[in-house]
Design an enzyme around this catalytic site. Structure first.
Site, mmCIF file in Angstrom:
data_model
loop_
_atom_site.group_PDB
_atom_site.id
_atom_site.type_symbol
_atom_site.label_atom_id
_atom_site.label_comp_id
_atom_site.label_asym_id
_atom_site.label_seq_id
_atom_site.Cartn_x
_atom_site.Cartn_y
_atom_site.Cartn_z
ATOM 1 N N HIS A 1 96.895 47.221 -31.851
ATOM 2 C CA HIS A 1 96.479 47.916 -33.080
ATOM 3 C C HIS A 1 95.510 47.021 -33.846
ATOM 4 C CE1 HIS A 1 97.915 50.376 -36.840
ATOM 5 N NE2 HIS A 1 96.613 50.084 -36.904
ATOM 6 N N HIS B 1 91.348 47.349 -35.243
ATOM 7 C CA HIS B 1 90.105 48.126 -35.360
ATOM 8 C C HIS B 1 88.944 47.154 -35.223
ATOM 9 C CE1 HIS B 1 92.320 51.639 -37.118
ATOM 10 N NE2 HIS B 1 93.159 50.662 -37.409
ATOM 11 N N HIS C 1 97.738 56.808 -35.828
ATOM 12 C CA HIS C 1 98.309 56.259 -37.055
ATOM 13 C C HIS C 1 99.184 57.369 -37.652
ATOM 14 C CE1 HIS C 1 95.302 53.235 -36.538
ATOM 15 N NE2 HIS C 1 95.421 52.716 -37.741
ATOM 16 N N GLU D 1 102.022 55.625 -42.247
ATOM 17 C CA GLU D 1 101.566 54.400 -42.935
ATOM 18 C C GLU D 1 101.858 54.621 -44.425
ATOM 19 O OE1 GLU D 1 97.380 53.525 -42.657
ATOM 20 O OE2 GLU D 1 97.667 51.436 -43.282
ATOM 21 N N ASP E 1 95.486 44.808 -37.287
ATOM 22 C CA ASP E 1 94.884 45.975 -37.954
ATOM 23 C C ASP E 1 93.400 45.728 -38.289
ATOM 24 O OD1 ASP E 1 94.979 48.584 -38.799
ATOM 25 O OD2 ASP E 1 96.066 48.215 -40.655
ATOM 26 N N ASP E 2 93.128 45.061 -39.402
ATOM 27 C CA ASP E 2 91.738 44.837 -39.844
ATOM 28 C C ASP E 2 91.605 43.394 -40.326
ATOM 29 O OD1 ASP E 2 90.805 47.766 -39.807
ATOM 30 O OD2 ASP E 2 92.627 47.825 -41.008
#
Ligand code: ADE
Ligand code: ZN
Length: 344
Positions: free
Chosen positions: A19, A21, A199, A202, A280-281
């Site tokens: 996971h 991005h 997703h 969340e 994630d980011d």
């Protein structure tokens, strides 16, 4: 095992990231470099100003800044450099395999060609394997703030590059976008042989996770922390062996949970749900990559060694590698356990 040895053991475990991005790994310095060579003005004075803006109050407050960053990515070389920078950074983390989201809609809407996105990222992934020995797959991640027609067009535009794209996922704003809206989109993806994830839960309620499982047919659930208040949904994921790709640092910084110990990590472990930890980011969350997420969970919650072994194995089990790579990664976990005298 003492604390220092345990952290070393966690670092030594072979890692799989499911996971992440790619656009969320665009570090501010690279953002400026790419904008400069593309002759683009960005609405920030410096990389430091971007970092200062990474002080989020919600998922949406993050997404607003995040999609600004997408706008500098235009050419094959930009996407190649983006992927390569990620592999270079994580090459120090014992990462073995990554399944990476990319979000074509925010690029094609500006006239960027699907071919440049997919083939640029693929070249970056090939370099990741050649230089750092990390295998990877791409997941085309659809954005809920575009309509279903745009999602379908995006999937159709990606079909000529199908051999380079393992799966389809979905992200962006969650509240107001129930999974039931996307039945046709996910059916099309499945009919065309893509693996499926999304997703869900969340910021959204347990029912969004249930619908993603029962209606969209997800094989993994990205985030999934919103189902914690409904034990029946938690049990559904445990029974169906649908793993949850958790993002501990992201959830705290986007104010989805108060703290890492307050997130449902303990609850899901005890309920027998497969989980793994992901970044994630990372560039928007203070440059916290997969290693920082593993370490933060250990420092704040102190899981037991057997639980860390289970999490390393769950990540491998949940991944979409072939049987030979899965067996080899699982054997690596066993080898690290043997080295540290951990019974398996
Ligand atoms: N896109 C990138 N990161 C995301 C997240 N945490 N939630 C939803 N969409 C995203
Ligand atoms: Zn995400």
């Amino acid at each position: 095992m003492d604390t220092a040895t345990k952290l070393e053991f966690i670092q030594a475990l072979p890692k799989v990231e499911l996971h992440m991005h790619l656009e969320g790994s665009l570090e501010p310095e690279l953002l400026f470099e790419i904008a400069g060579r593309n002759g683009l003005k960005v609405p920030f004075a410096s990389p430091e100003e971007i970092r200062e803006k990474c002080n989020f109050t919600s998922l949406q407050s993050f997404l607003d800044l995040y999609y600004e960053g997408h706008k500098v990515l235009c050419t094959h070389a930009d996407f190649k450099d983006l992927a390569y920078a990620y592999f270079k950074r994580v090459s120090v983390t014992n990462l073995r395999h990554a399944e990476l989201f990319f979000e074509p809609q925010e690029h094609t809407v500006r006239g960027v060609k699907m071919e440049d996105i997919v083939m640029g990222l693929t070249e970056g992934c090939e370099l990741g394997l050649k230089e750092f020995g990390i295998t990877s797959e791409l997941i085309l991640c659809l954005l809920r703030h575009y309509d279903v027609a745009n999602m379908m067009d995006t999937l159709k535009a990606a079909l000529p590059f199908k051999q380079y794209i393992k799966g389809v996922g979905m992200c962006s704003t969650e509240i107001g976008y129930p999974p039931t809206l996307y039945t046709e989109v996910f059916q099309f993806a499945k009919d065309n042989g893509f693996r499926i994830t999304s997703h869900a839960g969340e910021e959204g309620p347990p029912d969004f996770v249930r619908q993603s499982v029962e209606i969209l047919g997800i094989e993994r659930c990205d985030h999934g922390i919103g189902m914690r208040s409904d034990p029946a949904v938690v049990k559904l994921l445990a029974d169906k062996k649908i793993g949850v790709t958790m993002c501990p640092i992201s959830n705290v910084l986007l104010k989805v949970t108060k703290s890492i110990p307050y997130s449902p990590i303990r609850q899901y472990l005890d309920a027998g749900v497969m989980i793994c930890f992901n970044s994630d980011d990372p560039s928007y969350f203070g440059s916290t990559y997969i290693d920082e997420n593993y370490e933060a969970v250990e420092k704040e919650m102190g899981l037991c060694v057997a639980e860390w072994v289970k999490i390393a194995r769950d990540a491998i089990t949940m991944s979409w590698v072939d049987d030979a790579e899965r067996a080899s990664l699982l054997a690596e976990v066993d080898a690290v356990c043997a080295k540290y005298g951990v019974a398996v």
